[in-house]
Design an enzyme around this catalytic site. Structure first.
Site, short mmCIF file in Angstrom:
data_model
loop_
_atom_site.label_atom_id
_atom_site.label_comp_id
_atom_site.label_asym_id
_atom_site.label_seq_id
_atom_site.Cartn_x
_atom_site.Cartn_y
_atom_site.Cartn_z
N CYS A 1 0.85 -1.20 0.00
CA CYS A 1 0.00 0.00 0.00
C CYS A 1 0.89 1.25 0.00
O CYS A 1 1.65 1.46 0.95
CB CYS A 1 -0.92 -0.02 1.22
SG CYS A 1 -1.74 -1.61 1.44
N CYS B 1 1.28 3.65 3.11
CA CYS B 1 1.39 3.13 4.48
C CYS B 1 2.81 3.08 5.03
O CYS B 1 3.73 2.54 4.40
CB CYS B 1 0.77 1.74 4.54
SG CYS B 1 0.63 1.14 6.24
N CYS C 1 -10.59 0.41 18.57
CA CYS C 1 -10.26 -0.22 17.29
C CYS C 1 -8.81 -0.68 17.30
O CYS C 1 -7.93 0.12 17.59
CB CYS C 1 -10.42 0.78 16.15
SG CYS C 1 -11.98 1.65 16.18
N CYS D 1 -13.62 -3.11 17.55
CA CYS D 1 -13.41 -3.18 16.10
C CYS D 1 -11.98 -3.65 15.88
O CYS D 1 -11.09 -3.27 16.65
CB CYS D 1 -13.62 -1.80 15.50
SG CYS D 1 -13.34 -1.74 13.72
N CYS E 1 -17.15 -1.79 8.62
CA CYS E 1 -16.64 -0.42 8.64
C CYS E 1 -15.74 -0.31 7.41
O CYS E 1 -14.71 -0.99 7.35
CB CYS E 1 -15.84 -0.18 9.92
SG CYS E 1 -14.91 1.37 9.89
#
Ligand code: SAM
Ligand code: DTB
Ligand code: SF4
Length: 317
Positions: free
Chosen positions: A52, A55, A92, A124, A184
């Site tokens: 990615c 990232c 999360c 999450c 989500c």
């Protein structure tokens, strides 16, 4: 709203009309006094095999982020308790994995989920791709929601990530839904995409059945050493337009003003709340990148007259 043309028509309304329309939807389906605080914790940091381009945790790029193995359940309990003290209602946990491996580490994540639920918060996690059986085990541990972002449009996706496909992403979202866990899913603005790419991403999310329970709108936080480190900042009013469009497309979902708030003025954030954002990441750190100081956020919430920790109108300052 299902087609790209529907999304374009809404997004391109005169700004005041767009905001008023989103505000009307917000008022009908949500509660302006209820801005959810979520706290993030990176439970396994860096060394990720995915590429990615945004990232700091990808092993493909030379970034200043230190690798850290999976935290212990006790470490997570401490952080989760502190988050609850600060008024977080959702905790999360993110892991820099392509996908979790069944075994002791996945079992530990299940225990982390149980601990967060025992503390009375929504739990999450975002762990990468999931199989059906992993999703079911997370559900059994009490997981509330699974975060897995589409990030961008199908057509722009290969410019950003090459180690997995858009369909891999959608398949994980389907496994999550099948297991009865809330989805989500949202994306990132500022990765060289066009206006249509942003709308196509929302349009993809709108095809999901059920629609995502929450839609994080992140602004790219350029990370040193990544290919997108020099990407320019997203235009403020484009953020407001996208938030408003998301609110109209997902009347009952949480629209989360996610990464990048540290570069947003108070006024821009207020415009986003007016346009339908009703959740933020709270606390000084996201996964690896900074977030506004909690005192600044407290002051902002006081100034706009909401007490997000309890979801009630604030008492007089
Ligand atoms: N490895 C898992 C995955 O990618 O699904 C979970 C962790 S990953 C860091 C979670 C999400 O954070 C990404 O999908 C992306 O949308 C967002 N994100 C990561 N780095 C970001 C950055 N520099 N700026 C904005 N959002 C970012
Ligand atoms: C999401 O959409 N944004 C959060 C959460 N889901 C996992 C992550 C933002 C990460 C920002 C960059 C960092 O902290 O490394
Ligand atoms: Fe890995 Fe997630 Fe970062 Fe991609 S966004 S490199 S999958 S941690």
């Amino acid at each position: 709203m299902k087609t790209l043309d529907d999304f374009r028509a809404v997004y391109r309304l005169p700004l005041a009309e767009l905001i008023l329309k989103a505000a009307a939807v917000h008022q009908r389906h949500r509660n302006y006094a209820d801005i959810q605080r979520c706290e993030l914790l990176s439970i396994k940091t860096g060394g990720c095999p995915e590429d990615c381009k945004y990232c700091s945790q990808s092993a493909h790029y030379d970034t200043p982020v230190d690798r850290q193995p999976l935290l212990t359940v006790e470490e997570v309990r401490e952080k989760a308790e502190a988050a609850r003290e600060r008024g977080a209602t959702r905790f999360c946990m993110g892991a820099a994995w392509r996908q979790p491996k069944d075994g002791p580490e996945f079992d530990r994540v299940l225990d982390m989920v149980r601990v967060v639920r025992e503390l009375g918060m929504e739990a999450c996690v975002t762990l990468g791709m999931l199989t059906d059986s992993q999703a079911e085990r997370l559900k059994d541990a009490g997981l509330t929601a699974y975060n897995h972002n589409l990030d961008t449009s199908r057509r722009h996706y290969p410019e950003v990530i090459t180690t997995r496909t858009y369909d891999d992403r959608l398949n994980t979202l389907k496994a999550v839904s099948r297991a009865g866990i809330s989805v989500c899913s949202g994306g990132i603005l500022g990765m060289g995409e066009t206006e249509d790419d942003r709308l196509m991403m929302l349009c993809e999310l709108a095809q999901l059945d059920p629609p995502p329970e929450s839609v994080p709108i992140n602004c790219l936080m350029p990370q040193t050493g990544t290919p997108l480190e020099m990407a320019p900042k997203v235009d403020s009013l484009e953020i407001v337009r996208l938030v408003a469009t998301a609110r109209i497309a997902f009347p009952k979902s949480r629209v989360r003003l996610s990464a990048g708030r540290d570069r947003m003025s108070r006024e821009l954030q207020v415009l986003c709340f007016l346009a339908g954002a009703d959740s933020v990441f709270f606390g000084e750190k996201l996964l690896t990148a900074p977030n506004p100081h909690e005192n600044a956020d407290e002051a902002l919430f006081r100034a706009i007259g909401v007490s997000p920790s309890r979801g009630e109108p604030a008492t007089a300052p």
